[in-house]
Design a protein around this motif. Structure first.
Motif, PDB file in Angstrom:
ATOM      1  N   TYR A 163       0.850  -1.195   0.000  1.00 59.59           N
ATOM      2  CA  TYR A 163       0.000   0.000   0.000  1.00 59.59           C
ATOM      3  C   TYR A 163       0.888   1.250   0.000  1.00 59.59           C
ATOM      4  N   PRO A 164       0.350   2.384  -0.483  1.00 66.34           N
ATOM      5  CA  PRO A 164       1.149   3.603  -0.499  1.00 66.34           C
ATOM      6  C   PRO A 164       1.327   4.151   0.925  1.00 66.34           C
ATOM      7  N   ASP A 165       2.401   4.905   1.110  1.00 68.24           N
ATOM      8  CA  ASP A 165       2.672   5.514   2.407  1.00 68.24           C
ATOM      9  C   ASP A 165       1.441   6.268   2.903  1.00 68.24           C
ATOM     10  N   PRO A 166       0.981   5.985   4.139  1.00 70.43           N
ATOM     11  CA  PRO A 166      -0.225   6.649   4.631  1.00 70.43           C
ATOM     12  C   PRO A 166      -0.053   8.149   4.848  1.00 70.43           C
ATOM     13  N   GLY A 167       1.171   8.594   5.071  1.00 71.33           N
ATOM     14  CA  GLY A 167       1.395  10.022   5.293  1.00 71.33           C
ATOM     15  C   GLY A 167       1.359  10.836   4.022  1.00 71.33           C
ATOM     16  N   TRP A 222       6.076   2.815  -1.173  1.00 69.31           N
ATOM     17  CA  TRP A 222       5.124   1.736  -0.996  1.00 69.31           C
ATOM     18  C   TRP A 222       5.599   0.882   0.173  1.00 69.31           C
ATOM     19  N   THR A 223       4.646   0.345   0.899  1.00 66.95           N
ATOM     20  CA  THR A 223       4.914  -0.334   2.167  1.00 66.95           C
ATOM     21  C   THR A 223       4.161  -1.654   2.197  1.00 66.95           C
ATOM     22  N   GLY A 276      11.122  -0.555   0.146  1.00 66.90           N
ATOM     23  CA  GLY A 276      12.300  -0.921  -0.633  1.00 66.90           C
ATOM     24  C   GLY A 276      11.929  -1.119  -2.089  1.00 66.90           C
ATOM     25  N   ALA A 277      12.943  -1.348  -2.896  1.00 67.04           N
ATOM     26  CA  ALA A 277      12.741  -1.490  -4.341  1.00 67.04           C
ATOM     27  C   ALA A 277      11.824  -2.663  -4.689  1.00 67.04           C
ATOM     28  N   ASP A 278      11.781  -3.666  -3.815  1.00 62.74           N
ATOM     29  CA  ASP A 278      10.947  -4.839  -4.087  1.00 62.74           C
ATOM     30  C   ASP A 278       9.501  -4.671  -3.614  1.00 62.74           C
TER      31      ASP A 278
END
Length: 153
Positions: free
Chosen positions: A29-33, A39-40, A47-49
């Motif tokens: 998911y995209p960074d919540p901030g 992406w997390t 990271g790149a993966d």
């Protein structure tokens, strides 16, 4: 030094293992901030993966946290050098770096004060790091308070 149980618990508390799917897997998911990069997935892994569409099992999330904590601990140890550091201070600094990055820790007043043995001053610095994309976030405010409390315990 290696991260202690308090470090792992703090990171797991604030990162959560988010975006669990009905089949028990976890989706990136995209960074919540920011609503975008980085992406997390899992326990706050970036990271790149990690990109849109990536799916991991619980075991992959847990294994990556262990691997990432080993890496962050090594990097935090390097920036600390020979500075006097208790286990709780180290755990708080690893949690902080895990969230904001080792580069930010390296250039921070928090680290400068810690190395100067101004532990009270360093503890107060955690609260300054409660913004994402220029906005104060309640979750970051709580996390920094928890890190400061651990640092000072």
């Amino acid at each position: 030094m290696t991260p202690g149980p308090a470090c792992v618990a703090l990171i797991q508390q604030f990162e959560g293992c988010a975006k669990k799917q009905t089949d028990g897997s976890f989706i990136a998911y995209p960074d919540p901030g920011t609503g975008a990069d980085p992406w997390t997935i899992g326990w706050g892994t970036t990271g790149a993966d990690v990109k849109p569409g990536v799916v991991w099992t619980q075991q992959q999330c847990d294994d990556r946290l262990t691997k990432d904590l080993t890496s962050f601990a090594s990097k935090v140890s390097a920036v600390l050098g020979a500075a006097q550091t208790s286990q709780h201070q180290f755990d708080a600094l690893v949690s902080f770096a895990y969230n904001v990055g080792v580069g930010n820790l390296s250039s921070s007043t928090l680290l400068k004060l810690h190395k100067a043995k101004d532990f009270a001053g360093a503890q107060q610095q955690f609260g300054r790091w409660n913004k994402a994309a220029g906005k104060v976030l309640a979750g970051l405010t709580k996390r920094r308070a928890a890190e400061a409390a651990l640092y000072g315990s």
